[in-house]
Write a protein that holds these residues in place. Structure first.
Motif, PDB file in Angstrom:
ATOM      1  N   ALA A   1       0.819  -1.054   0.012  1.00  0.00           N
ATOM      2  CA  ALA A   1       0.181  -0.113   0.016  1.00  0.00           C
ATOM      3  C   ALA A   1       1.007   1.442   0.077  1.00  0.00           C
ATOM      4  CB  ALA A   1      -0.943   0.014   1.227  1.00  0.00           C
ATOM      5  N   VAL A   2       1.922   1.349   0.755  1.00  0.00           N
ATOM      6  CA  VAL A   2       2.940   2.455   0.812  1.00  0.00           C
ATOM      7  C   VAL A   2       3.517   2.620  -0.576  1.00  0.00           C
ATOM      8  CG1 VAL A   2       5.122   3.118   1.646  1.00  0.00           C
ATOM      9  CG2 VAL A   2       3.468   2.049   3.412  1.00  0.00           C
ATOM     10  N   GLU A   3       3.880   1.702  -1.281  1.00  0.00           N
ATOM     11  CA  GLU A   3       4.413   1.741  -2.461  1.00  0.00           C
ATOM     12  C   GLU A   3       3.265   2.462  -3.587  1.00  0.00           C
ATOM     13  OE1 GLU A   3       5.880  -1.963  -3.767  1.00  0.00           O
ATOM     14  OE2 GLU A   3       7.659  -2.028  -2.619  1.00  0.00           O
ATOM     15  N   ALA A   4       2.154   2.194  -3.519  1.00  0.00           N
ATOM     16  CA  ALA A   4       1.134   2.645  -4.466  1.00  0.00           C
ATOM     17  C   ALA A   4       0.722   3.788  -3.773  1.00  0.00           C
ATOM     18  CB  ALA A   4      -0.020   1.722  -4.274  1.00  0.00           C
ATOM     19  N   ILE A   5       0.970   4.364  -2.493  1.00  0.00           N
ATOM     20  CA  ILE A   5       0.642   5.808  -2.335  1.00  0.00           C
ATOM     21  C   ILE A   5       1.556   6.925  -2.632  1.00  0.00           C
ATOM     22  CG2 ILE A   5       0.589   7.176  -0.173  1.00  0.00           C
ATOM     23  CD1 ILE A   5      -0.427   4.812   1.220  1.00  0.00           C
ATOM     24  N   VAL A   6       2.817   6.291  -2.549  1.00  0.00           N
ATOM     25  CA  VAL A   6       3.959   6.897  -3.164  1.00  0.00           C
ATOM     26  C   VAL A   6       3.921   7.383  -4.570  1.00  0.00           C
ATOM     27  CG1 VAL A   6       6.569   7.305  -3.274  1.00  0.00           C
ATOM     28  CG2 VAL A   6       5.666   6.469  -1.309  1.00  0.00           C
ATOM     29  N   LYS A   7       3.456   6.380  -5.335  1.00  0.00           N
ATOM     30  CA  LYS A   7       3.320   6.449  -6.738  1.00  0.00           C
ATOM     31  C   LYS A   7       2.248   7.344  -7.031  1.00  0.00           C
ATOM     32  CE  LYS A   7       3.740   5.237 -11.266  1.00  0.00           C
ATOM     33  NZ  LYS A   7       4.918   5.643 -12.135  1.00  0.00           N
ATOM     34  N   GLY A   8       1.019   7.454  -6.173  1.00  0.00           N
ATOM     35  CA  GLY A   8      -0.105   8.233  -6.548  1.00  0.00           C
ATOM     36  C   GLY A   8       0.225   9.691  -5.895  1.00  0.00           C
ATOM     37  N   LEU A   9       1.214   9.910  -4.974  1.00  0.00           N
ATOM     38  CA  LEU A   9       1.540  11.197  -4.731  1.00  0.00           C
ATOM     39  C   LEU A   9       2.311  11.707  -5.828  1.00  0.00           C
ATOM     40  CD1 LEU A   9       2.547  10.354  -1.020  1.00  0.00           C
ATOM     41  CD2 LEU A   9       0.518  11.856  -1.726  1.00  0.00           C
ATOM     42  N   ASP A  10       3.260  11.105  -6.385  1.00  0.00           N
ATOM     43  CA  ASP A  10       4.040  11.579  -7.504  1.00  0.00           C
ATOM     44  C   ASP A  10       3.297  11.885  -8.642  1.00  0.00           C
ATOM     45  OD1 ASP A  10       6.338  11.509  -6.189  1.00  0.00           O
ATOM     46  OD2 ASP A  10       6.893   9.303  -6.723  1.00  0.00           O
ATOM     47  N   GLU A  11       2.464  11.033  -9.076  1.00  0.00           N
ATOM     48  CA  GLU A  11       1.673  11.189 -10.341  1.00  0.00           C
ATOM     49  C   GLU A  11       0.465  12.304 -10.356  1.00  0.00           C
ATOM     50  OE1 GLU A  11       1.669   9.694 -13.294  1.00  0.00           O
ATOM     51  OE2 GLU A  11       3.498   8.721 -12.834  1.00  0.00           O
ATOM     52  N   ASN A  12      -0.012  12.441  -9.161  1.00  0.00           N
ATOM     53  CA  ASN A  12      -1.053  13.441  -8.757  1.00  0.00           C
ATOM     54  C   ASN A  12      -0.407  15.021  -8.186  1.00  0.00           C
ATOM     55  OD1 ASN A  12      -3.450  12.106  -9.030  1.00  0.00           O
ATOM     56  ND2 ASN A  12      -2.794  10.884  -7.547  1.00  0.00           N
ATOM     57  N   GLY A  13       0.817  14.764  -7.956  1.00  0.00           N
ATOM     58  CA  GLY A  13       1.561  16.394  -7.573  1.00  0.00           C
ATOM     59  C   GLY A  13       1.153  16.733  -6.350  1.00  0.00           C
ATOM     60  N   ILE A  14       0.877  15.809  -5.381  1.00  0.00           N
ATOM     61  CA  ILE A  14       0.649  16.076  -3.859  1.00  0.00           C
ATOM     62  C   ILE A  14       1.917  15.686  -3.068  1.00  0.00           C
ATOM     63  CG2 ILE A  14      -0.740  15.691  -2.097  1.00  0.00           C
ATOM     64  CD1 ILE A  14      -2.874  14.268  -4.254  1.00  0.00           C
ATOM     65  N   ASP A  15       2.057  16.841  -2.146  1.00  0.00           N
ATOM     66  CA  ASP A  15       2.967  16.751  -1.223  1.00  0.00           C
ATOM     67  C   ASP A  15       2.544  16.392   0.061  1.00  0.00           C
ATOM     68  OD1 ASP A  15       5.193  18.041  -2.680  1.00  0.00           O
ATOM     69  OD2 ASP A  15       4.336  20.043  -2.312  1.00  0.00           O
ATOM     70  N   ALA A  16       3.426  15.008   0.850  1.00  0.00           N
ATOM     71  CA  ALA A  16       3.135  14.568   1.779  1.00  0.00           C
ATOM     72  C   ALA A  16       4.131  13.752   2.316  1.00  0.00           C
ATOM     73  CB  ALA A  16       1.930  13.524   1.579  1.00  0.00           C
ATOM     74  N   THR A  17       3.973  13.287   3.622  1.00  0.00           N
ATOM     75  CA  THR A  17       5.114  12.326   4.212  1.00  0.00           C
ATOM     76  C   THR A  17       4.366  11.127   4.429  1.00  0.00           C
ATOM     77  OG1 THR A  17       6.003  14.317   5.715  1.00  0.00           O
ATOM     78  CG2 THR A  17       6.344  11.965   6.586  1.00  0.00           C
ATOM     79  N   VAL A  18       4.953  10.088   4.310  1.00  0.00           N
ATOM     80  CA  VAL A  18       4.403   8.677   3.988  1.00  0.00           C
ATOM     81  C   VAL A  18       5.051   7.972   5.350  1.00  0.00           C
ATOM     82  CG1 VAL A  18       4.054   6.673   2.789  1.00  0.00           C
ATOM     83  CG2 VAL A  18       3.993   8.777   1.589  1.00  0.00           C
ATOM     84  N   HIS A  19       4.061   7.138   6.027  1.00  0.00           N
ATOM     85  CA  HIS A  19       4.584   6.302   6.928  1.00  0.00           C
ATOM     86  C   HIS A  19       4.294   4.815   6.662  1.00  0.00           C
ATOM     87  CE1 HIS A  19       5.180  10.058   9.501  1.00  0.00           C
ATOM     88  NE2 HIS A  19       4.315  10.347   8.846  1.00  0.00           N
ATOM     89  N   GLU A  20       5.083   3.932   7.191  1.00  0.00           N
ATOM     90  CA  GLU A  20       4.773   2.480   7.049  1.00  0.00           C
ATOM     91  C   GLU A  20       4.762   1.928   8.848  1.00  0.00           C
ATOM     92  OE1 GLU A  20       6.908   0.266   4.389  1.00  0.00           O
ATOM     93  OE2 GLU A  20       6.565  -1.284   5.697  1.00  0.00           O
ATOM     94  N   GLU A  21       3.807   2.312   9.278  1.00  0.00           N
ATOM     95  CA  GLU A  21       3.561   1.766  10.447  1.00  0.00           C
ATOM     96  C   GLU A  21       2.156   1.336  10.828  1.00  0.00           C
ATOM     97  OE1 GLU A  21       6.311   4.301  13.347  1.00  0.00           O
ATOM     98  OE2 GLU A  21       5.164   5.512  12.056  1.00  0.00           O
ATOM     99  N   ASP A  22       2.181   0.617  12.233  1.00  0.00           N
ATOM    100  CA  ASP A  22       1.018   0.391  12.790  1.00  0.00           C
ATOM    101  C   ASP A  22       0.263   1.611  13.031  1.00  0.00           C
ATOM    102  OD1 ASP A  22      -1.038  -1.599  14.473  1.00  0.00           O
ATOM    103  OD2 ASP A  22      -0.619   0.297  15.665  1.00  0.00           O
TER     104      ASP A  22
END
Length: 395
Positions: A114-135
């Motif tokens: 899911a994290v990988e897909a999120i990062v791809k989506g952020l890049d493609e949509n031009g959205i700035d965010a911090t991504v975490h992979e945690e409980d």
């Protein structure tokens, strides 16, 4: 912090100053929603197994949530600084949609795919965010009193995430919680409900409203333990899930005052009478009543809030009509009545809902359609008057 270049995952441990970067494996375009691209791991297919990752049927939920966040941000005067967390982001679509309003957006998911897909989506949509992979609980617990909006959308119940959500919520904030564990609070598994939520349910024709009110009680009491008051703004049940959205303020005084909205419901299975108070004997027919609770006995929709949402929501969205129902029924506290159940109780066939509503309005009673059921109405009219109206319509 600066987001990494496309194709990389940025996992932030801001409290420890230990950023971690790793390569992103293959993802593929999965869906588009409201102009935003959503990605999934290449092995994922859009079938039932991937609904947890991206569920098209939750579009109304996401539409209502986005507009609710927009209205809250405006009302709270947080346009200059608005910190947002999607604690269980899955495909990231919720967070992507909140990105329009966030000045500091955090998307978290424990699933590395899911994290990988999120990062791809952020890049493609031009959205700035911090991504975490945690409980989700670990993630939220790292941000005490930080976020202005927190979204928790798990598979199952949100209750196990309430403490960490309450800790992470700013003293002026908004929270959105989704649960798909509706069978227990709706009365199908009463023992499970008492164990999980500390409340006794009733399985009847308005059981989903009882379930929603049990959820609301649970949310309010969990936030109250942190001296934070949860004030419901837009709460509803649709298909397989319940959504709770409300404002959080850090105020012992407001919390103490709101305690009056936690109580019990008495219900008569013989004549269908119901009221938010503890009554052992039905005042209409004398039969012994059933009791549900403790649960939330106040409003679960703030009409001033939903009226502003209607102004901001495009009328062509399917969620618009749903929101109109929520807005219309907001001021009527009594649990809804199912017209078919009322008709069956007096041994006749059911009239059309439109005719029933018009007849009640002619008698001067407030009455509205309810979002809970296509055969339900919200009204404060006495139970015998409801039955008399049906008799007159079927005469």
């Amino acid at each position: 912090m600066q987001r990494p270049s496309p194709g990389l995952l940025y996992k932030s441990f801001e409290f420890y100053g230990l950023p971690l970067i790793r390569s992103l494996t293959g993802t593929s375009l999965f869906m588009e929603e409201r102009g935003l691209k959503v990605f999934a791991p290449e092995e994922e297919e859009p079938d039932k197994e991937s609904e947890v990752f991206f569920n098209e049927k939750m579009l109304n939920n996401r539409d209502l949530s986005q507009i609710a966040v927009k209205v809250f941000r405006k009302r709270a005067g947080l346009e200059e600084e608005f910190r947002v967390a999607d604690a269980m982001a899955a495909s990231g679509i919720r967070g992507f949609r909140y990105g329009e309003y966030a000045t500091d957006l955090h998307l978290n998911d424990v699933n590395p795919e899911a994290v990988e897909a999120i990062v791809k989506g952020l890049d493609e949509n031009g959205i700035d965010a911090t991504v975490h992979e945690e409980d989700a609980n670990v993630f939220l617990s790292e941000f005490g009193n930080y976020f202005h909006f927190i979204d928790v959308d798990p598979f199952g119940s949100f209750t196990k995430f309430l403490d960490s959500t309450a800790r992470a919520a700013n003293h002026t904030s908004f929270v959105g919680l989704t649960s798909t564990d509706n069978a227990a609070p709706a009365g199908s598994y009463p023992t499970v409900c008492e164990r999980r939520y500390g409340s006794k349910p009733i399985k009847n024709d308005f059981m989903h409203e009882i379930g929603l009110r049990i959820y609301l009680k649970e949310v309010f009491q969990n936030f109250a333990r942190f001296d934070k008051c949860f004030d419901p703004k837009v709460c509803f049940h649709e298909r397989h899930y319940t959504r709770i959205m409300g404002r959080v303020t850090e105020s012992k005084k407001r919390t103490n005052k709101a305690l009056e909205n936690v109580g019990y419901l008495s219900y008569c299975g013989n004549c269908l009478w119901r009221k938010f108070e503890r009554v052992k004997e039905c005042p209409e027919c004398g039969e012994e009543t059933q009791e549900a609770g403790p649960l939330w006995t106040g409003k679960f929709v703030d009409q001033r809030f939903t009226s502003e949402m209607l102004e901001d929501m495009p009328e062509e969205w399917e969620a618009y009509e749903f929101l109109e129902k929520l807005d219309a029924e907001a001021e009527i506290i009594t649990p809804y009545y199912d017209i078919h159940a009322l008709a069956s109780n007096i041994g006749t066939s059911s009239p059309k809902r439109k005719e029933f509503i018009e007849a009640l309005r002619e008698k001067g009673y407030p009455v509205e359609r309810t979002h809970f059921s296509p055969t339900g109405v919200k009204t404060d009219a006495p139970i015998q008057d409801l039955k008399d109206v049906i008799r007159d319509l079927k005469a």
